[in-house]
Design a protein around this motif. Sequence first.
Motif, PDB file in Angstrom:
ATOM      1  N   LEU A  84      -8.627   0.567  -4.781  1.00  0.00           N
ATOM      2  CA  LEU A  84      -7.427   1.125  -5.217  1.00  0.00           C
ATOM      3  C   LEU A  84      -7.558   2.016  -6.708  1.00  0.00           C
ATOM      4  CD1 LEU A  84      -4.807  -1.499  -4.053  1.00  0.00           C
ATOM      5  CD2 LEU A  84      -4.958   1.010  -3.141  1.00  0.00           C
TER       6      LEU A  84
ATOM      7  N   VAL B 223       0.697  -1.219  -0.030  1.00  0.00           N
ATOM      8  CA  VAL B 223       0.054   0.065   0.039  1.00  0.00           C
ATOM      9  C   VAL B 223       0.759   1.141   0.071  1.00  0.00           C
ATOM     10  CG1 VAL B 223      -1.458   1.348   1.188  1.00  0.00           C
ATOM     11  CG2 VAL B 223      -2.105  -1.160   1.036  1.00  0.00           C
TER      12      VAL B 223
ATOM     13  N   SER C 100     -16.607  -1.850   4.183  1.00  0.00           N
ATOM     14  CA  SER C 100     -15.940  -3.165   3.786  1.00  0.00           C
ATOM     15  C   SER C 100     -15.745  -4.034   4.732  1.00  0.00           C
ATOM     16  CB  SER C 100     -14.348  -3.070   2.836  1.00  0.00           C
ATOM     17  OG  SER C 100     -13.554  -2.838   4.102  1.00  0.00           O
TER      18      SER C 100
ATOM     19  N   SER D 211     -13.324  -9.598  -0.373  1.00  0.00           N
ATOM     20  CA  SER D 211     -12.298  -8.462   0.340  1.00  0.00           C
ATOM     21  C   SER D 211     -11.257  -8.227  -0.667  1.00  0.00           C
ATOM     22  CB  SER D 211     -11.748  -8.905   1.591  1.00  0.00           C
ATOM     23  OG  SER D 211     -11.094  -8.177   2.141  1.00  0.00           O
TER      24      SER D 211
ATOM     25  N   ALA E  91      -7.378   1.188   1.100  1.00  0.00           N
ATOM     26  CA  ALA E  91      -6.760  -0.290   0.990  1.00  0.00           C
ATOM     27  C   ALA E  91      -6.497  -0.722   2.398  1.00  0.00           C
ATOM     28  CB  ALA E  91      -5.326  -0.218   0.477  1.00  0.00           C
ATOM     29  N   CYS E  92      -7.242  -1.764   2.781  1.00  0.00           N
ATOM     30  CA  CYS E  92      -7.102  -2.255   4.159  1.00  0.00           C
ATOM     31  C   CYS E  92      -7.484  -3.799   3.941  1.00  0.00           C
ATOM     32  CB  CYS E  92      -8.385  -1.540   4.997  1.00  0.00           C
ATOM     33  SG  CYS E  92      -8.427  -2.306   6.627  1.00  0.00           S
ATOM     34  N   PRO E  93      -6.486  -4.527   4.753  1.00  0.00           N
ATOM     35  CA  PRO E  93      -6.517  -6.057   4.976  1.00  0.00           C
ATOM     36  C   PRO E  93      -7.635  -6.370   6.220  1.00  0.00           C
ATOM     37  CG  PRO E  93      -4.597  -5.089   6.267  1.00  0.00           C
ATOM     38  CD  PRO E  93      -5.315  -3.942   5.586  1.00  0.00           C
TER      39      PRO E  93
ATOM     40  N   MET F 281     -13.987   2.235   3.732  1.00  0.00           N
ATOM     41  CA  MET F 281     -13.238   1.525   4.592  1.00  0.00           C
ATOM     42  C   MET F 281     -13.787   0.516   5.552  1.00  0.00           C
ATOM     43  SD  MET F 281      -9.705   2.100   6.636  1.00  0.00           S
ATOM     44  CE  MET F 281      -8.931   0.993   7.856  1.00  0.00           C
TER      45      MET F 281
ATOM     46  N   TYR G 286     -12.769  -5.984  -3.415  1.00  0.00           N
ATOM     47  CA  TYR G 286     -13.173  -4.451  -2.780  1.00  0.00           C
ATOM     48  C   TYR G 286     -11.719  -3.879  -2.918  1.00  0.00           C
ATOM     49  CZ  TYR G 286     -12.765  -1.094   1.009  1.00  0.00           C
ATOM     50  OH  TYR G 286     -12.193   0.004   1.418  1.00  0.00           O
ATOM     51  N   ASN G 287     -10.575  -4.384  -2.262  1.00  0.00           N
ATOM     52  CA  ASN G 287      -9.351  -3.528  -2.375  1.00  0.00           C
ATOM     53  C   ASN G 287      -8.871  -2.983  -3.684  1.00  0.00           C
ATOM     54  OD1 ASN G 287      -7.864  -3.529   0.458  1.00  0.00           O
ATOM     55  ND2 ASN G 287      -9.073  -5.331   0.142  1.00  0.00           N
TER      56      ASN G 287
END
Length: 793
Positions: free
Chosen positions: A753, A426, A773, A745, A456-458, A770, A748-749
């Motif tokens: 992005l 990221v 999601s 997921s 962007a989030c895991p 964020m 979504y990222n």
Amino acid sequence: MFQNMTKCYHCSDNCSATAIVFDEKNFCCNGCKTVYEIFQTNDLTYFYDLQSGAGTSPREIEGKYDFLNSDKITQRLIEFDDGTIQIVNLFIPGIHCSSCIWILENLKKLHPGITNSQVDFPKKMIRVTFKREEVSLKDLVVLMARIGYEPYISLDDYEKEKSKTDRSILYKLGVAGFAFGNIMFLSFPEYFEVGEFWLDQYKGLFRWLMFAFSLPVVFYAGSDYFISAYKGLRSRLLNIDVPIALGIIVLFLRSSFEITFNLGSGFFDSLTGLIFFLLVGRFFQQKTYSFLSFERDYKSYFPIAVTRLNKNKKEETVQVYDIKRRDRLLIRNKELIPVDGILISNGAQIDYSFVTGESEPVQKNSGDKVFAGGRQCYGAIEIETLKSVSQSYLTQLWSNSVFEKDKTTAFQTLTDSIGKRFTIAVLTIAIIAASIWMFHDSSKALNVFTAVLIIACPCAIALAAPFTLGNMLRIFGRNKFYLKNSAVIEQLALIDTAIFDKTGTITTTQSNTITYEGMELTAEEESLLKNTLRASNHPLSRSLYELLKEHNIETLDEYREYTGKGVHGVKDKSDIKVGSADFVGRQQLSDYKSTAVHVSTNDLYKGCFVFHNTYREGVSEVFKNMADYLDLAVISGDNEGEKGRLEKLLPKLTPLFFNQKPTDKLEFIKELQANDKKVLMVGDGLNDAGALAQSNVGLAISENINVFSPACDGILDATKFRFLNNYILASKKAMNIIKLCFVLSLMYNVVGLYFAITGQLEPVIAAILMPLSSISIVAFATLATNMIGKKLN
């Protein structure tokens, strides 16, 4: 005038002119030097690579914990004390990352008196087992404080304090929401460019007011992100909070720069909105975790039944959570002691391996205190309870690391792998995207940089497995199928072989027909038989005990139970043996064509009780459905008397093994695993303990007896046996849900992005998306697992 101050290598305090030098390192005192030497001796100096100067100076804690020298105080904190081993649970506010877990779970290397330490990361708790003769509670607490992990101890209300709800996130959410709303209101002239109105003359004032409102949001409401990012960087780890903290700092500095030099109104609305919506997402996650934890600890009661003696000394079977203080309980041979109590019987041998991992039985005398989690050896005892049962304590014991087969799961490994690489990826994308936009349209570069960091989030990936499996644990619990932890669900989904015990597992002891064949027993012999069976927990012993008429309860002079063979009781000059034909000395009857319990008194064979087995409802259907995708077998310690009935009841060619001792069952499972089989063992919990422990998943069937065993991974209420196949299939479906969550997921990222990199996404919108999601993944996992739950019965 100013001298270069030397920092202590251990605690980072300033050293005086007389700094102690050891191993080419400076220390402020002998205490810090000693702690360093302990780390060095035990090959734990990696601690300083993770967190330089993280220790605490001994001067800060000198005398602070002298109150722990009081036995009265320590008894309130110690949860287990058998005179040799003590166990304590401590709350450690400073636990924040993997390095903390690493050092805390290696405490035994720092002091030989510490035998085990286990960290509960979400609750910031550590459970330490130590030898009281070698290390006191005060010594333990001081040691932890010196290495930077000072426990929080409240003597006012210790138990209440530990479970106290953290409301700080609510306060931060309130501050962020209040400031965000006011900044949106003050931004009104900027949004609509009302230059011709009187509001225009107040733009400067409004901008500085927005700056003032942003200060508590950034430095109070958003402080957790900065602290987490700092600790991660100090530990040389790039956690998910690093890009978030960086995005907040960039927005705040850019906005402050713009209003200072009158270049614009900045991005205070986006900044406060970003923090507000991030906190909303965090609050949602916290509430969901708390809900799942509450369901697990307090609602999913294990179906453990114990025998309570009423005022007339009549025996009655009750569930453990119905036990009250001052109740008198009968604890049979190999039964778990469910609650702290005082021993009433003359003597007892208590095995505390369930609690401490030490298998050597401890001798207890009448009047001694016995602790929950101990297992009585050699006969029956009576205890008087000191409090009600703590179901959460039993849950904690069951999850004791001593009995864990494999802590790591495939999904955990995948999640950790993604998390480690995600932040680096990221940050790289954000820098590259911002650099490109600097050449094309510099006005968008900041927005692009911040939006990429935020969108962007895991988290959604990280939440997929724990929320899906956590909800399945809750659903299984409500359907009387109780699993040790979420990893068992994953293991259950992978099994390809199922092995069943017969007696007490696929047969029920509740409706057996029992007949006696042989010489009539005298009243004295029947009384001795009844009192001997009273101490045994084997399913056949329990059935026969209930059949025999009432006799006076007497304490045996001697009692021994021989696993897989029988029981032996002695009273005065009479002895009795009850069990298999070989055990009572009648080998010629070992091929008896029915399930039988043979009896001999004073070496004289008397006869046998013949059990006409009743099989559980749905056995045939369960085996038929499971045979479609599993290899099945029945393995029993009984003779072949039931072979004909089983062949008619079960699918054709189902392997049937008889006259198998507990060690034979264990070796049978080992052989299957050597051939790469994933084995499910379904047994009665006590007599099959070895096989249950060896199998990939061990399930104990519960039928109004205390079958709780640390060896098993799950407990299935006997009334739900016919749904076992549904539970296995539900586990497989849960794994598919997790995989689908991973795909959603990642999609979504990728999409997020794309919009962030192309400059089509504002930071405040990214902040809204964020947590959404994560919420959407949790909602999907919850709804999908709830749908599975509705189809279980």
